[in-house]
Motif scaffolding. Sequence first.
Motif, PDB file in Angstrom:
ATOM      1  N   CYS A 153      -4.674   0.494   2.845  1.00 44.65           N
ATOM      2  CA  CYS A 153      -3.975   1.693   2.390  1.00 44.65           C
ATOM      3  C   CYS A 153      -2.496   1.403   2.165  1.00 44.65           C
ATOM      4  CB  CYS A 153      -4.160   2.813   3.411  1.00 44.65           C
ATOM      5  SG  CYS A 153      -3.569   4.414   2.862  1.00 44.65           S
ATOM      6  N   VAL A 154      -1.861   0.704   3.100  1.00 49.91           N
ATOM      7  CA  VAL A 154      -0.447   0.354   2.966  1.00 49.91           C
ATOM      8  C   VAL A 154      -0.239  -0.580   1.774  1.00 49.91           C
ATOM      9  CG1 VAL A 154       1.543  -0.740   4.065  1.00 49.91           C
ATOM     10  CG2 VAL A 154      -0.011   0.653   5.435  1.00 49.91           C
ATOM     11  N   ASP A 155      -1.136  -1.543   1.608  1.00 48.52           N
ATOM     12  CA  ASP A 155      -1.029  -2.461   0.470  1.00 48.52           C
ATOM     13  C   ASP A 155      -1.076  -1.702  -0.855  1.00 48.52           C
ATOM     14  OD1 ASP A 155      -0.867  -4.587   2.197  1.00 48.52           O
ATOM     15  OD2 ASP A 155      -2.951  -5.250   1.916  1.00 48.52           O
ATOM     16  N   LYS A 156      -1.936  -0.703  -0.939  1.00 49.60           N
ATOM     17  CA  LYS A 156      -2.034   0.100  -2.155  1.00 49.60           C
ATOM     18  C   LYS A 156      -0.749   0.893  -2.385  1.00 49.60           C
ATOM     19  CE  LYS A 156      -4.125   1.852  -5.728  1.00 49.60           C
ATOM     20  NZ  LYS A 156      -4.468   1.029  -6.900  1.00 49.60           N
ATOM     21  N   ALA A 157      -0.192   1.458  -1.309  1.00 42.24           N
ATOM     22  CA  ALA A 157       1.068   2.200  -1.426  1.00 42.24           C
ATOM     23  C   ALA A 157       2.199   1.263  -1.857  1.00 42.24           C
ATOM     24  CB  ALA A 157       1.421   2.870  -0.101  1.00 42.24           C
ATOM     25  N   ASP A 158       2.215   0.033  -1.321  1.00 47.93           N
ATOM     26  CA  ASP A 158       3.222  -0.960  -1.727  1.00 47.93           C
ATOM     27  C   ASP A 158       3.086  -1.271  -3.213  1.00 47.93           C
ATOM     28  OD1 ASP A 158       4.278  -1.174   0.818  1.00 47.93           O
ATOM     29  OD2 ASP A 158       3.110  -2.944   1.352  1.00 47.93           O
ATOM     30  N   GLU A 159       1.846  -1.406  -3.670  1.00 53.97           N
ATOM     31  CA  GLU A 159       1.587  -1.692  -5.079  1.00 53.97           C
ATOM     32  C   GLU A 159       2.084  -0.553  -5.970  1.00 53.97           C
ATOM     33  OE1 GLU A 159      -2.369  -1.842  -7.876  1.00 53.97           O
ATOM     34  OE2 GLU A 159      -2.517  -2.737  -5.885  1.00 53.97           O
ATOM     35  N   MET A 160       1.854   0.668  -5.530  1.00 54.40           N
ATOM     36  CA  MET A 160       2.279   1.839  -6.317  1.00 54.40           C
ATOM     37  C   MET A 160       3.795   1.991  -6.328  1.00 54.40           C
ATOM     38  SD  MET A 160      -0.637   4.485  -4.917  1.00 54.40           S
ATOM     39  CE  MET A 160       0.071   5.934  -5.696  1.00 54.40           C
ATOM     40  N   SER A 161       4.462   1.430  -5.318  1.00 58.11           N
ATOM     41  CA  SER A 161       5.921   1.567  -5.216  1.00 58.11           C
ATOM     42  C   SER A 161       6.676   0.632  -6.162  1.00 58.11           C
ATOM     43  CB  SER A 161       6.374   1.275  -3.777  1.00 58.11           C
ATOM     44  OG  SER A 161       5.805   2.191  -2.874  1.00 58.11           O
ATOM     45  N   LYS A 162       5.995  -0.355  -6.708  1.00 60.81           N
ATOM     46  CA  LYS A 162       6.658  -1.333  -7.567  1.00 60.81           C
ATOM     47  C   LYS A 162       6.967  -0.779  -8.953  1.00 60.81           C
ATOM     48  CE  LYS A 162       4.481  -5.198  -5.137  1.00 60.81           C
ATOM     49  NZ  LYS A 162       3.512  -6.299  -5.228  1.00 60.81           N
TER      50      LYS A 162
END
Length: 268
Positions: free
Chosen positions: A259-268
């Motif tokens: 979940c955190v990895d996906k949020a990190d991806e969306m933040s880029k």
Amino acid sequence: MSKKIGFIGCGNMAKAIIKGVLNSNIFLGEDIIVSDINLEMLEKTKLEMGIEITLDNKVVSKNADYIVLSIKPNMYEKIIQEIKEDIKEKTIVITIAAGITREKAESNFGKKVKLVRVMPNTPALVGEGMSALCPNDMISKEELKEVEDIFNSFGKTEIMEEKYMNAVTALTGSSPAIVYSFIEALADAAVLKGLPRDKAYKLASQAVLGSAKMVLETGRHPGELKDAVCSPGGTTIEAMFSLEKNGFRGVVMESFVKCVDKADEMSK
């Protein structure tokens, strides 16, 4: 409060916040205005909650002192471009989307605005929300207290640094789905063993609610509370053995990391 709060987007999270502030008398229905492209949804929400509605986002941006952008992350740039000229100097913009950093939101406005990034969760609907607040440097202590009051009206709040917000997305924003699945699994197991389904859901849900309350109100470590239930040679330690053997905690931790990895991806 003698101010107006506006919502652009009338989805589940917006309705959860609206219900919370209405139930706590932070705002009256006449002080809440909501826009959305779905007129049927707007009219239903107006009937249920007694708020003002509009199909025009600019009506919200021109009239609200607090503007909650309760829209999908991929809509932020488009909506901000639409309303940015209407944002008054004292308007406080509240973002609640996963992966939308303060920097990303501010860059879309093309100017400095008062902005608070918030990650709430849907238990706000029952007055048990958990919201993490991350203000930018334009927000004064008094203004932050006002935003805290809004989100405290339907649960609890915590001030967080920006660098933690994607982890918070998983920990509080997405975790209710995991908890619901856990409750469903407990109830399914109870049904397998002969309990009526309605009673199984009630018993499992109250057990989860009470367990969480024990952690919050006693201040004791969850592991200590777990140990207190596990009698030597008893039924509970047998259940814990099965969970550990099948990687229960590892699976939960892995789901969090994903979940955190996906949020990190969306933040880029």
